[in-house]
Design a protein around this motif. Structure first.
Motif, PDB file in Angstrom:
ATOM      1  N   LYS A 262      -5.471  -9.536  49.901  1.00  0.00           N
ATOM      2  CA  LYS A 262      -6.825  -9.195  50.341  1.00  0.00           C
ATOM      3  C   LYS A 262      -7.218 -10.142  51.461  1.00  0.00           C
ATOM      4  O   LYS A 262      -7.045 -11.359  51.343  1.00  0.00           O
ATOM      5  CB  LYS A 262      -7.789  -9.330  49.161  1.00  0.00           C
ATOM      6  N   ASN A 263      -7.723  -9.593  52.542  1.00  0.00           N
ATOM      7  CA  ASN A 263      -8.180 -10.380  53.692  1.00  0.00           C
ATOM      8  C   ASN A 263      -7.108 -11.341  54.197  1.00  0.00           C
ATOM      9  O   ASN A 263      -7.376 -12.485  54.527  1.00  0.00           O
ATOM     10  CB  ASN A 263      -9.453 -11.159  53.341  1.00  0.00           C
ATOM     11  N   GLY A 264      -5.847 -10.875  54.208  1.00  0.00           N
ATOM     12  CA  GLY A 264      -4.753 -11.678  54.748  1.00  0.00           C
ATOM     13  C   GLY A 264      -4.226 -12.754  53.818  1.00  0.00           C
ATOM     14  O   GLY A 264      -3.359 -13.526  54.196  1.00  0.00           O
ATOM     15  N   ALA A 265      -4.725 -12.825  52.590  1.00  0.00           N
ATOM     16  CA  ALA A 265      -4.268 -13.838  51.633  1.00  0.00           C
ATOM     17  C   ALA A 265      -3.601 -13.148  50.451  1.00  0.00           C
ATOM     18  O   ALA A 265      -4.054 -12.101  49.989  1.00  0.00           O
ATOM     19  CB  ALA A 265      -5.436 -14.677  51.145  1.00  0.00           C
ATOM     20  N   CYS A 266      -2.512 -13.757  49.960  1.00  0.00           N
ATOM     21  CA  CYS A 266      -1.783 -13.214  48.831  1.00  0.00           C
ATOM     22  C   CYS A 266      -1.994 -14.117  47.621  1.00  0.00           C
ATOM     23  O   CYS A 266      -1.822 -15.331  47.708  1.00  0.00           O
ATOM     24  CB  CYS A 266      -0.294 -13.127  49.164  1.00  0.00           C
ATOM     25  N   THR A 267      -2.359 -13.510  46.501  1.00  0.00           N
ATOM     26  CA  THR A 267      -2.524 -14.232  45.246  1.00  0.00           C
ATOM     27  C   THR A 267      -1.579 -13.617  44.226  1.00  0.00           C
ATOM     28  O   THR A 267      -1.570 -12.399  44.041  1.00  0.00           O
ATOM     29  CB  THR A 267      -3.972 -14.109  44.723  1.00  0.00           C
ATOM     30  N   ILE A 268      -0.776 -14.467  43.575  1.00  0.00           N
ATOM     31  CA  ILE A 268       0.142 -14.017  42.535  1.00  0.00           C
ATOM     32  C   ILE A 268      -0.234 -14.737  41.248  1.00  0.00           C
ATOM     33  O   ILE A 268      -0.353 -15.962  41.241  1.00  0.00           O
ATOM     34  CB  ILE A 268       1.601 -14.320  42.903  1.00  0.00           C
ATOM     35  N   ARG A 269      -0.433 -13.960  40.192  1.00  0.00           N
ATOM     36  CA  ARG A 269      -0.807 -14.548  38.906  1.00  0.00           C
ATOM     37  C   ARG A 269       0.123 -14.031  37.822  1.00  0.00           C
ATOM     38  O   ARG A 269       0.502 -12.854  37.835  1.00  0.00           O
ATOM     39  CB  ARG A 269      -2.238 -14.189  38.547  1.00  0.00           C
ATOM     40  N   GLN A 270       0.461 -14.909  36.900  1.00  0.00           N
ATOM     41  CA  GLN A 270       1.268 -14.492  35.768  1.00  0.00           C
ATOM     42  C   GLN A 270       0.397 -13.675  34.819  1.00  0.00           C
ATOM     43  O   GLN A 270      -0.780 -13.961  34.624  1.00  0.00           O
ATOM     44  CB  GLN A 270       1.832 -15.709  35.041  1.00  0.00           C
ATOM     45  N   GLY A 271       1.004 -12.633  34.253  1.00  0.00           N
ATOM     46  CA  GLY A 271       0.296 -11.756  33.338  1.00  0.00           C
ATOM     47  C   GLY A 271       0.006 -10.417  33.990  1.00  0.00           C
ATOM     48  O   GLY A 271      -0.189 -10.331  35.199  1.00  0.00           O
ATOM     49  N   GLY A 272       0.010  -9.389  33.205  1.00  0.00           N
ATOM     50  CA  GLY A 272      -0.310  -8.061  33.716  1.00  0.00           C
ATOM     51  C   GLY A 272      -1.804  -7.926  33.957  1.00  0.00           C
ATOM     52  O   GLY A 272      -2.605  -8.725  33.472  1.00  0.00           O
ATOM     53  N   ASP A 273      -2.166  -6.923  34.717  1.00  0.00           N
ATOM     54  CA  ASP A 273      -3.578  -6.662  34.987  1.00  0.00           C
ATOM     55  C   ASP A 273      -3.810  -5.158  34.926  1.00  0.00           C
ATOM     56  O   ASP A 273      -3.451  -4.430  35.849  1.00  0.00           O
ATOM     57  CB  ASP A 273      -3.982  -7.199  36.351  1.00  0.00           C
ATOM     58  N   PRO A 274      -4.394  -4.679  33.836  1.00  0.00           N
ATOM     59  CA  PRO A 274      -4.624  -3.235  33.698  1.00  0.00           C
ATOM     60  C   PRO A 274      -5.607  -2.672  34.715  1.00  0.00           C
ATOM     61  O   PRO A 274      -5.693  -1.464  34.884  1.00  0.00           O
ATOM     62  CB  PRO A 274      -5.149  -3.084  32.265  1.00  0.00           C
ATOM     63  N   THR A 275      -6.359  -3.529  35.419  1.00  0.00           N
ATOM     64  CA  THR A 275      -7.300  -3.040  36.425  1.00  0.00           C
ATOM     65  C   THR A 275      -6.650  -2.875  37.807  1.00  0.00           C
ATOM     66  O   THR A 275      -7.302  -2.405  38.727  1.00  0.00           O
ATOM     67  CB  THR A 275      -8.518  -3.984  36.561  1.00  0.00           C
ATOM     68  N   ALA A 276      -5.379  -3.253  37.938  1.00  0.00           N
ATOM     69  CA  ALA A 276      -4.687  -3.109  39.225  1.00  0.00           C
ATOM     70  C   ALA A 276      -4.600  -1.632  39.601  1.00  0.00           C
ATOM     71  O   ALA A 276      -4.459  -0.764  38.727  1.00  0.00           O
ATOM     72  CB  ALA A 276      -3.295  -3.720  39.141  1.00  0.00           C
ATOM     73  N   LYS A 277      -4.646  -1.351  40.909  1.00  0.00           N
ATOM     74  CA  LYS A 277      -4.571   0.034  41.379  1.00  0.00           C
ATOM     75  C   LYS A 277      -3.216   0.660  41.070  1.00  0.00           C
ATOM     76  O   LYS A 277      -3.097   1.871  40.965  1.00  0.00           O
ATOM     77  CB  LYS A 277      -4.804   0.084  42.893  1.00  0.00           C
ATOM     78  N   THR A 278      -2.190  -0.204  40.940  1.00  0.00           N
ATOM     79  CA  THR A 278      -0.831   0.279  40.745  1.00  0.00           C
ATOM     80  C   THR A 278      -0.135  -0.522  39.651  1.00  0.00           C
ATOM     81  O   THR A 278      -0.245  -1.745  39.613  1.00  0.00           O
ATOM     82  CB  THR A 278      -0.025   0.154  42.056  1.00  0.00           C
ATOM     83  N   GLN A 279       0.581   0.171  38.788  1.00  0.00           N
ATOM     84  CA  GLN A 279       1.382  -0.445  37.726  1.00  0.00           C
ATOM     85  C   GLN A 279       2.849  -0.123  38.013  1.00  0.00           C
ATOM     86  O   GLN A 279       3.203   1.050  38.168  1.00  0.00           O
ATOM     87  CB  GLN A 279       0.998   0.118  36.358  1.00  0.00           C
ATOM     88  N   VAL A 280       3.692  -1.170  38.094  1.00  0.00           N
ATOM     89  CA  VAL A 280       5.113  -0.988  38.387  1.00  0.00           C
ATOM     90  C   VAL A 280       5.923  -1.558  37.224  1.00  0.00           C
ATOM     91  O   VAL A 280       5.655  -2.658  36.758  1.00  0.00           O
ATOM     92  CB  VAL A 280       5.512  -1.701  39.701  1.00  0.00           C
ATOM     93  N   LYS A 281       6.920  -0.793  36.797  1.00  0.00           N
ATOM     94  CA  LYS A 281       7.756  -1.215  35.673  1.00  0.00           C
ATOM     95  C   LYS A 281       9.221  -1.030  36.060  1.00  0.00           C
ATOM     96  O   LYS A 281       9.596   0.018  36.613  1.00  0.00           O
ATOM     97  CB  LYS A 281       7.426  -0.367  34.449  1.00  0.00           C
ATOM     98  N   MET A 282      10.040  -2.076  35.803  1.00  0.00           N
ATOM     99  CA  MET A 282      11.471  -2.004  36.075  1.00  0.00           C
ATOM    100  C   MET A 282      12.183  -3.074  35.258  1.00  0.00           C
ATOM    101  O   MET A 282      11.547  -3.980  34.720  1.00  0.00           O
ATOM    102  CB  MET A 282      11.755  -2.195  37.565  1.00  0.00           C
ATOM    103  N   SER A 283      13.504  -2.992  35.205  1.00  0.00           N
ATOM    104  CA  SER A 283      14.286  -4.006  34.502  1.00  0.00           C
ATOM    105  C   SER A 283      14.463  -5.228  35.407  1.00  0.00           C
ATOM    106  O   SER A 283      14.309  -5.141  36.632  1.00  0.00           O
ATOM    107  CB  SER A 283      15.657  -3.447  34.120  1.00  0.00           C
ATOM    108  N   SER A 284      14.803  -6.347  34.794  1.00  0.00           N
ATOM    109  CA  SER A 284      15.029  -7.557  35.581  1.00  0.00           C
ATOM    110  C   SER A 284      16.246  -7.381  36.491  1.00  0.00           C
ATOM    111  O   SER A 284      16.273  -7.918  37.608  1.00  0.00           O
ATOM    112  CB  SER A 284      15.207  -8.778  34.670  1.00  0.00           C
ATOM    113  N   LYS A 285      17.242  -6.610  36.060  1.00  0.00           N
ATOM    114  CA  LYS A 285      18.419  -6.353  36.909  1.00  0.00           C
ATOM    115  C   LYS A 285      18.024  -5.552  38.147  1.00  0.00           C
ATOM    116  O   LYS A 285      18.481  -5.834  39.256  1.00  0.00           O
ATOM    117  CB  LYS A 285      19.499  -5.622  36.122  1.00  0.00           C
ATOM    118  N   THR A 286      17.178  -4.558  37.956  1.00  0.00           N
ATOM    119  CA  THR A 286      16.702  -3.763  39.091  1.00  0.00           C
ATOM    120  C   THR A 286      15.878  -4.628  40.036  1.00  0.00           C
ATOM    121  O   THR A 286      16.046  -4.558  41.256  1.00  0.00           O
ATOM    122  CB  THR A 286      15.873  -2.557  38.602  1.00  0.00           C
TER     123      THR A 286
END
Length: 85
Positions: A20-44
């Motif tokens: 947002k506004n040119g800044a990236c924030t990464i937080r541990q833990g899922g967020d059900p309010t995110a616009k997008t949910q992505v699921k994959m294996s650790s190998k993928t």
């Protein structure tokens, strides 16, 4: 872009990424309010991060599951350069 990742398997976990506004924030833990949910294996995820798998191909093959705004994932991908390994 606001994307929540669920990486399953050894070394995986849940993370959410917001750009947002040119800044990236990464937080541990899922967020059900995110616009997008992505699921994959650790190998993928490892193949994707190493540039050995194109995300679009992984999605088409069912290795990557996306719920919500698929455009957000594409936008997020364009924000970062994948390092050559």
């Amino acid at each position: 872009a606001h994307v929540s990742y669920n990486i399953e398997g050894e070394g995986g976990g849940e993370w959410n990424v917001m750009v947002k506004n040119g800044a990236c924030t990464i937080r541990q833990g899922g967020d059900p309010t995110a616009k997008t949910q992505v699921k994959m294996s650790s190998k993928t995820y490892l193949k994707l991060a190493q540039g050995k798998l194109d995300g679009r191909v992984g999605f088409m093959l069912g290795q990557i599951k996306i719920k919500g705004d698929k455009f957000s994932v594409a936008t997020l991908r364009e924000c970062f350069r994948v390092p050559e390994i």
